[in-house]
Write a protein that holds these residues in place. Structure first.
Motif, PDB file in Angstrom:
ATOM      1  N   VAL A   1      71.309 -89.274   6.593  1.00 18.60           N
ATOM      2  CA  VAL A   1      70.163 -90.437   6.994  1.00 18.60           C
ATOM      3  C   VAL A   1      70.684 -90.973   8.115  1.00 18.60           C
ATOM      4  O   VAL A   1      70.041 -91.437   8.962  1.00 18.60           O
ATOM      5  N   MET A   2      71.826 -91.525   7.835  1.00 19.64           N
ATOM      6  CA  MET A   2      72.496 -92.450   8.804  1.00 19.64           C
ATOM      7  C   MET A   2      72.568 -91.800  10.305  1.00 19.64           C
ATOM      8  O   MET A   2      72.268 -92.067  11.283  1.00 19.64           O
ATOM      9  N   LEU A   3      72.877 -90.478  10.192  1.00 23.44           N
ATOM     10  CA  LEU A   3      72.983 -89.571  11.509  1.00 23.44           C
ATOM     11  C   LEU A   3      71.735 -89.467  12.015  1.00 23.44           C
ATOM     12  O   LEU A   3      71.691 -89.449  13.406  1.00 23.44           O
ATOM     13  N   VAL A   4      70.723 -89.135  11.314  1.00 25.65           N
ATOM     14  CA  VAL A   4      69.262 -88.801  11.872  1.00 25.65           C
ATOM     15  C   VAL A   4      68.938 -90.317  12.387  1.00 25.65           C
ATOM     16  O   VAL A   4      68.091 -90.165  13.660  1.00 25.65           O
ATOM     17  N   LEU A   5      69.045 -91.339  11.683  1.00 21.03           N
ATOM     18  CA  LEU A   5      68.659 -92.688  12.464  1.00 21.03           C
ATOM     19  C   LEU A   5      69.479 -93.102  13.692  1.00 21.03           C
ATOM     20  O   LEU A   5      68.642 -93.327  14.568  1.00 21.03           O
ATOM     21  N   LEU A   6      70.531 -92.583  13.532  1.00 20.18           N
ATOM     22  CA  LEU A   6      71.620 -92.909  14.981  1.00 20.18           C
ATOM     23  C   LEU A   6      70.591 -91.926  16.171  1.00 20.18           C
ATOM     24  O   LEU A   6      70.509 -92.469  17.335  1.00 20.18           O
ATOM     25  N   ILE A   7      70.465 -90.707  15.830  1.00 24.43           N
ATOM     26  CA  ILE A   7      69.920 -89.903  16.711  1.00 24.43           C
ATOM     27  C   ILE A   7      68.611 -90.648  17.386  1.00 24.43           C
ATOM     28  O   ILE A   7      68.265 -90.545  18.651  1.00 24.43           O
ATOM     29  N   ILE A   8      67.581 -91.006  16.391  1.00 22.96           N
ATOM     30  CA  ILE A   8      66.465 -91.706  16.698  1.00 22.96           C
ATOM     31  C   ILE A   8      66.556 -92.764  17.635  1.00 22.96           C
ATOM     32  O   ILE A   8      65.977 -92.933  18.728  1.00 22.96           O
TER      33      ILE A   8
ATOM     34  N   MET B   1      69.347 -93.478  19.526  1.00 19.32           N
ATOM     35  CA  MET B   1      69.906 -93.032  20.943  1.00 19.32           C
ATOM     36  C   MET B   1      68.838 -92.243  21.856  1.00 19.32           C
ATOM     37  O   MET B   1      68.880 -92.623  22.964  1.00 19.32           O
ATOM     38  N   VAL B   2      67.819 -91.716  21.344  1.00 22.35           N
ATOM     39  CA  VAL B   2      66.801 -91.200  21.994  1.00 22.35           C
ATOM     40  C   VAL B   2      65.656 -92.234  22.342  1.00 22.35           C
ATOM     41  O   VAL B   2      65.157 -92.240  23.525  1.00 22.35           O
ATOM     42  N   THR B   3      65.362 -93.248  21.640  1.00 22.63           N
ATOM     43  CA  THR B   3      64.321 -94.077  21.928  1.00 22.63           C
ATOM     44  C   THR B   3      64.824 -95.148  22.687  1.00 22.63           C
ATOM     45  O   THR B   3      63.865 -95.894  23.242  1.00 22.63           O
ATOM     46  N   ALA B   4      66.110 -95.880  22.396  1.00 25.75           N
ATOM     47  CA  ALA B   4      66.529 -96.871  23.244  1.00 25.75           C
ATOM     48  C   ALA B   4      66.329 -96.705  24.773  1.00 25.75           C
ATOM     49  O   ALA B   4      66.053 -97.802  25.371  1.00 25.75           O
ATOM     50  N   PRO B   5      66.660 -95.729  25.413  1.00 27.74           N
ATOM     51  CA  PRO B   5      66.427 -95.599  27.014  1.00 27.74           C
ATOM     52  C   PRO B   5      64.693 -95.769  27.145  1.00 27.74           C
ATOM     53  O   PRO B   5      64.523 -96.319  28.339  1.00 27.74           O
ATOM     54  N   LEU B   6      63.952 -95.432  26.426  1.00 31.87           N
ATOM     55  CA  LEU B   6      62.593 -95.581  26.541  1.00 31.87           C
ATOM     56  C   LEU B   6      62.049 -96.936  26.616  1.00 31.87           C
ATOM     57  O   LEU B   6      61.010 -97.240  27.363  1.00 31.87           O
ATOM     58  N   LEU B   7      62.852 -97.802  25.983  1.00 30.73           N
ATOM     59  CA  LEU B   7      62.390 -99.154  25.787  1.00 30.73           C
ATOM     60  C   LEU B   7      62.651-100.054  26.983  1.00 30.73           C
ATOM     61  O   LEU B   7      62.134-101.427  27.110  1.00 30.73           O
ATOM     62  N   THR B   8      63.577 -99.878  27.866  1.00 32.77           N
ATOM     63  CA  THR B   8      63.924-100.499  29.059  1.00 32.77           C
ATOM     64  C   THR B   8      62.932 -99.928  30.103  1.00 32.77           C
ATOM     65  O   THR B   8      63.200 -98.844  30.622  1.00 32.77           O
ATOM     66  N   THR B   9      62.049-100.739  30.548  1.00 33.93           N
ATOM     67  CA  THR B   9      61.115-100.500  31.539  1.00 33.93           C
ATOM     68  C   THR B   9      61.270-101.704  32.695  1.00 33.93           C
ATOM     69  O   THR B   9      61.854-102.885  32.289  1.00 33.93           O
ATOM     70  N   GLY B  10      60.727-101.594  33.774  1.00 31.14           N
ATOM     71  CA  GLY B  10      60.831-102.600  34.807  1.00 31.14           C
ATOM     72  C   GLY B  10      61.171-102.213  36.321  1.00 31.14           C
ATOM     73  O   GLY B  10      61.248-100.923  36.360  1.00 31.14           O
TER      74      GLY B  10
END
Length: 145
Positions: free
Chosen positions: A28-35, A37-46
């Protein structure tokens, strides 16, 4: 006559199992880590800005801050919308009027490191004149480089 009573020596008893199966927890922790890692770059906009380095800690925030950015060309962006220098005081006055007196709006000021110091101070002066005094200068942490 002999009776078959359980003895206190533990013969024939099974010891209690004291092991914990951590495999599902790790999965479960590895799945959360992957999620993340994938979504973090999408949160930075501007606006792409080359920020200076700093060792300061991150700020706690109660409400969504106003983002003011100055790119390398000197263009001003308020919440990712380009604003000319002539209407900047009006835009900042509207933002200041939308906040309440008990909890004034937080402003994150991001300025490209190639800009002249006077350009950044001019925008900070407009923020101060509009009553937006909670200004945080956004930098890149020294370990990020």
């Amino acid at each position: 006559m002999a009776m078959n009573l359980p003895s206190s020596r533990g013969k024939g008893r099974r010891a209690p199992m004291a092991d914990i199966n951590v495999t599902p927890l790790v999965d479960v922790m590895l799945v959360l880590l992957i999620i993340f890692m994938v979504t973090a770059p999408l949160l930075t906009t501007g606006v792409p800005v080359n920020l200076p380095d700093s060792r300061a800690k991150a700020l706690d925030q109660e409400q969504e801050p106003v983002q003011v950015a100055l790119d390398a060309g000197g263009k001003i962006f308020v919440n990712d919308n380009e604003v000319s220098a002539s209407i900047l005081p009006d835009v900042l006055a509207e933002i200041a009027a939308a906040g309440n007196a008990e909890n004034p709006r937080q402003v994150f000021l991001r300025a490209d490191r190639a800009l002249d110091y006077g350009e950044v101070m001019r925008v900070m002066g407009e923020l101060n004149r509009a009553g937006l005094n909670r200004v945080a200068l956004v930098t890149v942490g020294s370990e990020a480089r």
